[in-house]
Design an enzyme around this catalytic site. Structure first.
Site, PDB file in Angstrom:
ATOM      1  N   HIS A  47      81.820 -38.313  72.172  1.00  5.06           N
ATOM      2  CA  HIS A  47      80.605 -39.079  72.440  1.00  5.06           C
ATOM      3  C   HIS A  47      79.619 -38.269  73.282  1.00  5.06           C
ATOM      4  O   HIS A  47      78.399 -38.316  73.058  1.00  5.06           O
ATOM      5  CB  HIS A  47      80.973 -40.379  73.162  1.00  5.06           C
ATOM      6  N   GLU A  50      77.789 -36.022  70.999  1.00  3.71           N
ATOM      7  CA  GLU A  50      76.748 -36.753  70.254  1.00  3.71           C
ATOM      8  C   GLU A  50      75.447 -36.784  71.056  1.00  3.71           C
ATOM      9  O   GLU A  50      74.359 -36.549  70.522  1.00  3.71           O
ATOM     10  CB  GLU A  50      77.230 -38.168  69.963  1.00  3.71           C
ATOM     11  N   HIS A  51      75.560 -37.054  72.352  1.00 11.59           N
ATOM     12  CA  HIS A  51      74.366 -37.079  73.203  1.00 11.59           C
ATOM     13  C   HIS A  51      73.743 -35.693  73.329  1.00 11.59           C
ATOM     14  O   HIS A  51      72.519 -35.548  73.250  1.00 11.59           O
ATOM     15  CB  HIS A  51      74.741 -37.595  74.598  1.00 11.59           C
ATOM     16  N   GLU A 120      72.412 -35.738  81.036  1.00  7.58           N
ATOM     17  CA  GLU A 120      73.066 -36.618  80.061  1.00  7.58           C
ATOM     18  C   GLU A 120      74.363 -37.187  80.621  1.00  7.58           C
ATOM     19  O   GLU A 120      74.760 -38.298  80.250  1.00  7.58           O
ATOM     20  CB  GLU A 120      73.323 -35.856  78.763  1.00  7.58           C
ATOM     21  N   GLU A 127      75.800 -45.705  80.839  1.00  6.24           N
ATOM     22  CA  GLU A 127      76.237 -46.430  79.646  1.00  6.24           C
ATOM     23  C   GLU A 127      77.629 -47.036  79.855  1.00  6.24           C
ATOM     24  O   GLU A 127      77.885 -48.181  79.484  1.00  6.24           O
ATOM     25  CB  GLU A 127      76.238 -45.484  78.442  1.00  6.24           C
TER      26      GLU A 127
END
Length: 419
Positions: A47, A50-51, A120, A127
């Site tokens: 994940h 992905e960012h 990030e 998140e």
């Protein structure tokens, strides 16, 4: 509509579907690497990658990546699942070459700027915090962990905050080296696309990559357990899970139809009995999720502390009853809903491109829609009842979140299922 597939010698696969009449297209790269392909030390890194794909390449800054697609009115995004990571864009027909170039660039050439990693990292930690504060999000992660404890398939996709806080540039690069080989990539496009042009682009962009060995993920073993978390909330969030078939299991479509009839809509058994007749909840549903080698049948409901015991017991009772007296009419309704959902969902180029990639990753080919519909139609009432009977005779997993003092335990529900 025409589906075409080309496989390069290094393992890269290109699949397209031309959709006459469309003036736009969806293109993307699906990587057969997700949360379950991580080690425990890597949990959350798929994940994170992905960012980071959108945070700059050797050719484009983060802003240029976004502007290059949005300047032509397009849309670009990505997601990470337990078995795949996807990077995709939707653009007009004339801008397909641009979209292919941008998507390929962010997959092949991320620079992992240390400053952007720190930015990030903060975004992802926020998140994680948001998910942890959202009961009807976090309870599904807990159910997954309860169903597949101490296994990659049971770990959260976002990863624990302490892992995310420690990832380095080398960690990101290592996962790419391990899991982003050409044999792990599927370039999928649907809509106003020309297959030969996409293949030529792929050959120029990916053809030089050397084939790599592909390590299989750790096999999944369903081992039901229980997680209970007390929190001062208005509702108890209740989830119950059972092992379900994998994508390639002959019972896959049987499980899908059973889940739809049991709790897939307003006419389903659980909705009618628990909400409409008894008023025990506002939301309740059942769904059957599938993976490469296992699956998870999930039942979810939110209810008050005073009603949780009744809700849990009635849910189990309805499951047992469905295994005995599910009707042909219920099966036909579920079958119709499943086929309609499939066909209506494929009216967009984005849904088509995703379907192509997912089916290719599962089967190594693209089954036709007619083949899929035939498999749905072949499911019989006896098969659905038999699946339901096997499910209620198995040991479930459970996760609860909220004011749970009055909630029954897993042993209680397991005993009620077996009675």
């Amino acid at each position: 509509m025409t589906v075409n597939l080309h496989t390069f010698s290094n393992g890269l696969r290109v699949v397209t579907e031309h959709m006459p009449g469309l003036k736009s297209a969806s293109v993307g790269i699906w990587v057969t690497a997700g949360g379950r392909h991580e080690t425990v030390e890597q949990n959350g890194i798929a994940h994170f990658l992905e960012h980071m794909a959108f945070k700059g390449t050797a050719r484009r800054t983060a802003l240029e990546i976004a502007e290059s697609i949005e300047d032509v009115g397009g849309y670009i995004n990505a997601y990470t699942s337990r078995e795949m990571t996807a990077f995709y864009a939707r653009v007009l027909e004339a801008d397909v070459p641009l979209a292919l170039d941008v998507i390929s660039d962010i997959v092949l050439n991320p620079i992992f700027d240390p400053r952007e990693i720190e930015v990030e990292r903060g975004v992802i930690l926020q998140e994680i915090g948001q998910v942890n504060d959202t009961p009807d999000d976090i309870v599904f992660d807990w159910l997954q962990e309860s169903a597949f404890p101490d296994q990659p398939l049971g770990r959260p996709i976002l990863g624990p905050s302490e892992r995310v806080a420690g990832f380095t540039r080398d960690d990101l690069a290592t996962f790419v080296d391990q899991r982003y080989g050409p044999g792990d990539l599927i370039l999928s496009a649907a809509g106003a696309v020309d297959h030969d042009a996409v293949v030529r682009f792929a050959e120029q962009t990916f053809g030089h990559l050397a084939a790599r060995s592909r390590a299989a993920p750790v096999p999944a073993t369903f081992r039901g357990s229980e997680r209970r978390e007390e929190r001062k909330l208005e509702q108890v969030h209740f989830t119950l899970g059972f092992e379900a078939p994998s994508y390639r299991d002959p019972d896959f479509y049987t499980a899908q139809i059973h889940a739809s009839a049991l709790g897939g809509g307003m006419s389903s058994r659980l909705f009618q009995e628990l909400r409409e007749r008894r008023g025990l909840c506002y939301t309740i549903f059942a769904q059957a999720g599938a993976y490469d080698d296992s699956g998870l049948m999930t039942i979810y409901a939110g209810t008050s502390p005073e009603e949780i015991a009744d809700l849990a017991h009635v849910t189990v009772d309805e499951m047992k009853r469905a295994a005995d007296d599910m009707t042909e009419a219920e099966i036909e309704r579920a079958r119709a809903q499943m086929k309609a959902g499939l066909l209506m969902g494929l009216e967009s180029a984005s849904a088509r491109a995703e379907r192509l990639a997912r089916l290719l990753s599962i089967w190594g080919r693209i089954p036709t829609l007619e083949e899929t519909v035939d498999k749905i139609d072949e499911v019989t009432l006896a098969q659905v009842r038999g699946f339901g009977a096997r499910m209620v005779q198995s040991a479930p997993a459970m996760a609860l979140y909220g004011p749970i003092d009055g909630a029954p335990g897993l042993t209680d529900l397991s005993g009620r299922l077996a009675a």
